[in-house]
Write an enzyme that holds these catalytic residues in place. Structure first.
Site, PDB file in Angstrom:
ATOM      1  N   ASP A  91       7.636 -11.265 -22.060  1.00 46.60           N
ATOM      2  CA  ASP A  91       6.881 -10.029 -21.848  1.00 46.60           C
ATOM      3  C   ASP A  91       7.635  -8.858 -22.499  1.00 46.60           C
ATOM      4  OD1 ASP A  91       4.927  -8.371 -20.724  1.00 46.60           O
ATOM      5  OD2 ASP A  91       6.022  -8.129 -18.839  1.00 46.60           O
ATOM      6  N   GLU A 142       1.175  -5.386 -29.496  1.00 47.06           N
ATOM      7  CA  GLU A 142       0.788  -4.188 -28.728  1.00 47.06           C
ATOM      8  C   GLU A 142       0.597  -2.979 -29.648  1.00 47.06           C
ATOM      9  OE1 GLU A 142       3.002  -3.173 -25.185  1.00 47.06           O
ATOM     10  OE2 GLU A 142       2.297  -1.110 -25.259  1.00 47.06           O
ATOM     11  N   HIS A 184       2.538   1.198 -16.195  1.00 45.09           N
ATOM     12  CA  HIS A 184       3.353   0.215 -15.457  1.00 45.09           C
ATOM     13  C   HIS A 184       3.807   0.825 -14.134  1.00 45.09           C
ATOM     14  CE1 HIS A 184       4.434  -1.882 -19.445  1.00 45.09           C
ATOM     15  NE2 HIS A 184       3.782  -2.762 -18.719  1.00 45.09           N
ATOM     16  N   GLY A 215       0.185  -3.315 -16.604  1.00 44.11           N
ATOM     17  CA  GLY A 215       0.168  -2.395 -15.460  1.00 44.11           C
ATOM     18  C   GLY A 215      -0.934  -2.735 -14.473  1.00 44.11           C
TER      19      GLY A 215
HETATM   20  P1  13P Z   1       2.946  -3.675 -13.095  1.00 44.38           P
HETATM   21  O1  13P Z   1       4.377  -3.761 -12.704  1.00 44.38           O
HETATM   22  O2  13P Z   1       2.424  -2.276 -13.050  1.00 44.38           O
HETATM   23  O3  13P Z   1       2.086  -4.612 -12.321  1.00 44.38           O
HETATM   24  O4  13P Z   1       2.846  -4.080 -14.636  1.00 44.38           O
HETATM   25  C1  13P Z   1       3.286  -5.337 -15.039  1.00 44.38           C
HETATM   26  C2  13P Z   1       3.201  -5.472 -16.501  1.00 44.38           C
HETATM   27  O5  13P Z   1       2.353  -4.894 -17.166  1.00 44.38           O
HETATM   28  C3  13P Z   1       4.162  -6.364 -17.161  1.00 44.38           C
HETATM   29  O6  13P Z   1       4.040  -6.362 -18.525  1.00 44.38           O
END
Ligand code: 13P
Length: 296
Positions: A91, A142, A184, A215
């Site tokens: 990620d 992205e 996020h 997010g």
């Molecule tokens: P959150 O922590 O807001 O759920 O987002 C996670 C995310 O987008 C990881 O790439």
């Protein structure tokens, strides 16, 4: 197509194509430790759900690197007799982190070049696709940063430029993360909500692929459903699972259960169990909302 023979992971390619056709989204749950990975795998298996395990660079460092996480997750898949498709995904990786994760046996990577000039982002995505070659490893790109902070990467929450989305989507990427007002972490009180007009514009120019919604924490259910209707095929969730874990662990401690020496409440296997169960419940809630249950 050369499959990733080292470990029993699959790429996101078929999984997300199926999600696009079936109008649902696959959950990407970030892992933070062994309990997290076990909660993700068992919940997916119990509900016959395809799943993406996301690992950030920071969480990789915490868990002793990509090789450790890949090997541990693969061994857990075998030990827990997991038969649903599992993606081991990096990620928000840097260019070098993508290469390191691929070498460690990951079946999928996200290159986050959103904070770089578009030409550099585009070139690096293209270079990574050449490195992947004909291996069945998926790549997420992205465009337009996601707001908030994630492991030191801070974004301003810009909206993705549809022209850039269109250009990058002509490369054989698997899915595109595009800023559509998402952030996020926990959403501030005055958050304007997702920008559906922007999402529609992006979806209409990226061909057959879908959009990743980063997010995922705290987005109201109706907005999630609308986002899926408009082309979101992958939704990332991390903070909500962390908060669920924290609240359950706090309750256990506040009730003094850790102090029970007769029941050995101090044993980490007992201390971490309510948090583990809370992560499972949160994942179940998300995959129900995303419509991916029974889609394995
Ligand atoms: P959150 O922590 O807001 O759920 O987002 C996670 C995310 O987008 C990881 O790439």
């Amino acid at each position: 197509m050369i499959t990733n023979t080292k470990y029993p992971f699959v790429s996101m390619t078929k999984m997300l194509a199926d999600a696009k056709k079936g109008k649902y989204a696959v959950a990407h749950i970030n892992t933070n430790n062994l309990e997290w990975t076990k909660a993700i795998l068992t919940t997916a298996q119990e509900t016959n759900t395809p799943i993406i395990i996301g690992l950030s660079e920071g969480a990789a460092k915490y868990q002793c690197g990509y090789k450790t996480v890949a090997a541990m997750t693969a061994a857990m898949i075998e030990n827990l007799k997991i038969t649903v498709p599992v993606v081991m995904h990096l990620d928000h990786g840097s260019y070098n982190a993508c290469i390191e994760a691929i070498e460690a046996g990951f079946s999928s990577v996200m290159f986050d070049g959103s904070h770089e000039p578009f030409a550099d982002n585009y070139k690096k995505v293209n270079d990574l696709l050449s490195i992947i070659g004909n291996r069945d490893i998926s790549l997420e790109a992205e465009v337009g940063t996601i707001g908030g902070e994630e492991d030191g990467i801070v974004g301003n929450g810009e909206l993705a430029d549809p022209a850039e989305c269109e250009k990058i989507a002509k490369l054989p990427i698997t899915v595109l993360a595009a800023g559509i007002g998402n952030i996020h972490g926990l959403y501030p009180e005055n958050w304007a909500g997702l920008n559906f007009e922007q999402l529609q514009k992006v979806s209409s120019v990226i061909g057959n692929i879908g959009v990743t919604l980063h997010g995922g924490t705290g987005i109201p259910d109706d907005q999630i459903k609308k986002a899926i209707e408009l082309g979101v095929v992958k939704i990332n969730v991390n903070t909500e699972c962390q908060v669920a874990f924290q609240e359950a662990t706090r309750k256990y401690v506040e009730e003094g259960k850790d102090l029970d020496t007769v029941k050995k409440g101090f044993d980490p296997r007992k201390l971490l169990k309510p948090g583990y169960e809370a992560i499972k419940a949160k994942i179940l809630e998300k995959i129900t909302l995303f419509g991916s249950i029974n889609k394995a």
